[in-house]
Design an enzyme around this catalytic site. Structure first.
Site, PDB file in Angstrom:
ATOM      1  N   GLY A 119       0.835  -1.196   0.000  1.00 26.30           N
ATOM      2  CA  GLY A 119       0.000   0.000   0.000  1.00 26.30           C
ATOM      3  C   GLY A 119       0.870   1.246   0.000  1.00 26.30           C
ATOM      4  O   GLY A 119       0.559   2.251   0.643  1.00 26.30           O
ATOM      5  N   ALA A 120       1.978   1.174  -0.740  1.00 28.05           N
ATOM      6  CA  ALA A 120       3.006   2.215  -0.694  1.00 28.05           C
ATOM      7  C   ALA A 120       2.552   3.557  -1.251  1.00 28.05           C
ATOM      8  O   ALA A 120       3.180   4.586  -0.964  1.00 28.05           O
ATOM      9  CB  ALA A 120       4.244   1.739  -1.463  1.00 28.05           C
ATOM     10  N   ALA A 125       1.672   5.536   4.221  1.00 29.72           N
ATOM     11  CA  ALA A 125       3.022   5.160   3.784  1.00 29.72           C
ATOM     12  C   ALA A 125       3.860   6.400   3.495  1.00 29.72           C
ATOM     13  O   ALA A 125       5.021   6.500   3.923  1.00 29.72           O
ATOM     14  CB  ALA A 125       2.945   4.271   2.548  1.00 29.72           C
ATOM     15  N   LYS A 256      -4.512  -0.939  12.558  1.00 32.18           N
ATOM     16  CA  LYS A 256      -5.908  -0.928  12.980  1.00 32.18           C
ATOM     17  C   LYS A 256      -6.762  -0.341  11.852  1.00 32.18           C
ATOM     18  O   LYS A 256      -6.225   0.354  10.982  1.00 32.18           O
ATOM     19  CB  LYS A 256      -6.068  -0.111  14.267  1.00 32.18           C
ATOM     20  CG  LYS A 256      -5.972   1.403  14.082  1.00 32.18           C
ATOM     21  CD  LYS A 256      -6.311   2.100  15.376  1.00 32.18           C
ATOM     22  CE  LYS A 256      -6.324   3.602  15.197  1.00 32.18           C
ATOM     23  NZ  LYS A 256      -7.447   4.130  14.411  1.00 32.18           N
ATOM     24  N   GLY A 289       3.672   3.611  20.916  1.00 33.41           N
ATOM     25  CA  GLY A 289       5.046   3.985  20.610  1.00 33.41           C
ATOM     26  C   GLY A 289       5.392   5.400  21.004  1.00 33.41           C
ATOM     27  O   GLY A 289       6.537   5.846  20.831  1.00 33.41           O
ATOM     28  N   HIS A 348      -6.542   3.071  21.273  1.00 29.85           N
ATOM     29  CA  HIS A 348      -5.549   3.983  21.858  1.00 29.85           C
ATOM     30  C   HIS A 348      -5.748   4.166  23.361  1.00 29.85           C
ATOM     31  O   HIS A 348      -4.837   3.917  24.163  1.00 29.85           O
ATOM     32  CB  HIS A 348      -5.622   5.361  21.192  1.00 29.85           C
ATOM     33  CG  HIS A 348      -5.314   5.345  19.730  1.00 29.85           C
ATOM     34  ND1 HIS A 348      -4.529   4.377  19.150  1.00 29.85           N
ATOM     35  CD2 HIS A 348      -5.668   6.189  18.723  1.00 29.85           C
ATOM     36  CE1 HIS A 348      -4.423   4.625  17.855  1.00 29.85           C
ATOM     37  NE2 HIS A 348      -5.104   5.714  17.579  1.00 29.85           N
ATOM     38  N   LYS A 441     -12.499  10.315  27.388  1.00 30.41           N
ATOM     39  CA  LYS A 441     -13.165  11.331  26.564  1.00 30.41           C
ATOM     40  C   LYS A 441     -12.361  11.486  25.278  1.00 30.41           C
ATOM     41  O   LYS A 441     -11.151  11.697  25.318  1.00 30.41           O
ATOM     42  CB  LYS A 441     -13.239  12.656  27.332  1.00 30.41           C
ATOM     43  CG  LYS A 441     -13.953  13.758  26.556  1.00 30.41           C
ATOM     44  CD  LYS A 441     -14.250  14.961  27.456  1.00 30.41           C
ATOM     45  CE  LYS A 441     -12.998  15.673  27.908  1.00 30.41           C
ATOM     46  NZ  LYS A 441     -13.300  16.962  28.584  1.00 30.41           N
ATOM     47  N   GLN A 485       0.739  14.371  24.088  1.00 29.27           N
ATOM     48  CA  GLN A 485       0.973  15.252  22.946  1.00 29.27           C
ATOM     49  C   GLN A 485      -0.028  16.408  23.008  1.00 29.27           C
ATOM     50  O   GLN A 485      -1.090  16.265  23.624  1.00 29.27           O
ATOM     51  CB  GLN A 485       0.812  14.490  21.624  1.00 29.27           C
ATOM     52  CG  GLN A 485      -0.622  14.093  21.303  1.00 29.27           C
ATOM     53  CD  GLN A 485      -0.803  13.496  19.921  1.00 29.27           C
ATOM     54  OE1 GLN A 485       0.122  12.983  19.326  1.00 29.27           O
ATOM     55  NE2 GLN A 485      -2.017  13.562  19.415  1.00 29.27           N
TER      56      GLN A 485
END
Length: 599
Positions: A119-120, A125, A256, A289, A348, A441, A485
């Site tokens: 799927g480049a 990607a 996912k 990560g 997540h 939330k 973040q």
């Protein structure tokens, strides 16, 4: 006759990446374990090498010591297998000819990694995977021998792929020199093969090209499936049957969503395991990560001040908050099929919750950590409809700018009830967390962009300074905030006396601001996860039983929402979300921590 060839190699060079210990699985069920002082050991072949050939029979022993591979030896009269081997070795007169000898090819002692991005031509990607691979190459974290292949249906040449990839590569890491040179070197290792995702013939052609680049070395192959989930199985089947490694490991990274509910997820897992072993499947959740998420276990298990407080005895509630200040622009069609609960909360936020709440693992081994996460998920109550609030953003004009509603997206049905916002209260029924509400939330088109964990501690019993805070005891609550973040930080809110003659209290922050404390830029989550997949480190990837437990929590309420056609509460684009989220928190005597302004 037994023959043994002992080869003494003179020179090794190593990468600058941190040291790793890992086990790599080879198709067929065997495991090989490696412990390297750096990510990979690189082998240099000197012009001269020492060889000791030893032959044993029942009647005699003979030994030949060669100090130089170019030395001439007188031929013997009788051609034995040992003599034949020795003559072939002695006939080598240069390092180039040495490499070409099939009888003792030095490439057989080296390995190579072939990374195929399936799927480049897609956005993921271009924007994430190729830049992450370049960053790893820039930091010398990839092995000496590696090849990157793009695979997609689009017709494209190697040069066109390199041109496409080059537009997204940056030299952000430490702003060091020679970036242009490193970029050129990386692009020379990038190639492209066009093919269908369900064509074994096309994958067999890819296999042939990979073998050409592998050059007889031990071939390790990593396939990154950057494709829609409905074609996962076709691609895995063809890659497994036609392009697996014959003498090294083969691994597949799966993005996912892993299904829409328990049934579809189980079907996907069952189909994948027809062609792959569990330890070959790397289910990626890029939030695992992120630097601050990985720091969770360090913060808790290596600091004595936190571990004793990490329980219902001292913690009043835990909040996991995710917000984006933009809508579904460009992704409406995909998003409408899944919604915010499946897209963010079930993976997540739930993964972060499991890491936060797990018991101390036996070790830092991947299986020990994942075992503890599964225990947390299995201890949680299935989510009830009464503990969920859903919303959908509507159009709004602010500052003369008009912002669209979710259903204004051309790819979204006008009568869509898909939630773009959700809040939920979850509970863990175990001795450590019994009765503590974990509030989630997540939403799009909100007033800011953030992802954070907020830990609100209990009030101080018999606090001598209550009168200084008035009736709002929440103002005196200690709160630990882990901002994932943006602008990564960890800070603890404490009560402090304002300097002066009077007794006036102030709420202050003990602040670890990453940008101020550390000069090194934080790596992207995809860099860490790709490196872990190459190294065989599974700690940050999701196991199948972990996935089953996660879906078991959310599937009943998701089905109820869809079957009853629950209408979401509408909120203006750029607002703080539906009012119902505040009522949900208030029911458990909680105030959302992101409502105030953190100093």
């Amino acid at each position: 006759m037994q023959q043994r060839v002992l080869v003494e190699m003179a020179t090794f060079s190593s990468t600058h990446c941190p040291s790793y210990s890992y086990s790599s699985s080879i198709k067929g069920g065997q495991n090989q374990h490696f412990a390297f002082s750096s990510s990979f050991l690189r082998l240099s072949v000197p012009a001269k090498a020492k060889f000791f050939l030893q032959s044993q029979t029942s009647s005699y022993q003979s030994a030949v010591l060669m100090q130089d591979v170019a030395t001439k030896v007188n031929p013997v009269e009788k051609e034995t297998p040992l003599k034949k081997l020795k003559n072939e070795l002695l006939s080598v007169t240069s390092s180039e000819e040495w490499d070409e000898k099939a009888c003792f090819d030095i490439n057989e002692n080296e390995s190579t990694v072939s990374i195929t991005v399936v799927g480049a031509s897609g956005d993921l990607a271009k924007k994430k995977i190729f830049p992450a691979l370049f960053a790893l190459y820039y930091e010398d974290c990839l092995p000496k021998h590696f090849t990157v292949y793009g695979y997609a249906r689009s017709k494209m040449t190697d040069a066109e792929l390199r041109n496409m990839v080059s537009k997204t590569l940056t030299c952000r890491i430490d702003k060091r020199e020679n970036c242009g040179e490193k970029m050129d070197q990386f692009l020379k290792r990038c190639f492209y093969h066009s093919g269908q995702y369900d064509s074994e013939e096309n994958f067999a052609q890819l296999d042939k090209k990979l073998k050409e680049h592998e050059g007889g070395r031990v071939s390790n192959r990593l396939f990154y499936l950057s494709i829609p989930p409905n074609i996962f199985i076709d691609a895995v089947k063809c890659a497994s049957l036609s392009a697996s490694s014959g003498n090294g490991w083969t691994r597949v990274i799966v993005e996912k969503p892993f299904g829409r509910d328990s049934e579809s997820s189980a079907a996907l897992t069952k189909a994948l395991k027809q062609y792959l072993a569990e330890d070959q499947i790397f289910r990626i959740d890029h939030y695992l990560g992120k630097e601050l998420v990985e720091n969770l276990s360090v913060l808790r298990f290596s600091n004595l001040i936190f571990e004793p407080l990490w329980s219902r005895q001292y913690i009043r509630n835990v909040q996991l908050i995710f917000s984006e200040d933009f809508g579904t622009e460009g992704r409406g069609g995909y998003f409408d099929h899944y919604g915010i609960i499946r897209d963010i909360m079930q993976n997540h936020l739930l993964q972060i919750l499991a890491l936060f709440a797990m018991e101390t693992p036996v070790s830092l081994d991947a299986e020990d950590i994942r075992n503890e996460k599964v225990k947390v998920l299995r201890s949680m109550r299935p989510l009830q409809l009464d503990d969920v609030v859903i919303g959908q953003y509507k159009s709004h004009t602010k500052g003369g700018i008009s912002y669209p509603a979710y259903t204004d997206d051309n790819t979204v049905p006008k009568d869509s009830l898909t939630p773009t916002f959700a809040a939920a209260a979850l509970f863990i029924d175990n001795a450590r967390w019994d009765g503590v509400p974990f509030l989630m939330k997540a939403g799009k088109a909100l007033h800011n962009k953030r992802a954070e964990i907020r830990v609100q501690f209990r009030h101080v019993p018999g606090n001598l300074y209550n009168r200084n805070f008035g009736t709002d005891l929440d103002r005196a609550t200690n709160e630990l905030v882990i901002r994932v973040q943006p602008d990564e930080a960890i800070y603890l809110k404490i009560n402090n006396k304002v300097p002066g003659l009077g007794m006036r209290l102030d709420r202050s922050n003990l602040n670890l601001h990453y940008a101020a404390r550390y000069s090194k830029e934080i790596p992207d989550a995809y860099e860490r996860l790709l490196l872990d997949a190459i190294e065989g480190e599974r700690r940050l990837f999701i196991r199948s039983d972990e996935l089953d437990a996660a879906w078991a929590l959310f599937t009943p309420v998701l089905k109820e929402l869809e079957e009853k056609k629950i209408i979401p509460e509408y909120y203006p684009y750029g607002s703080r979300g539906p009012v119902g989220a505040h009522y949900l928190a208030a029911r458990y005597n909680v105030r959302w921590g992101d409502l105030g302004v953190d100093q």
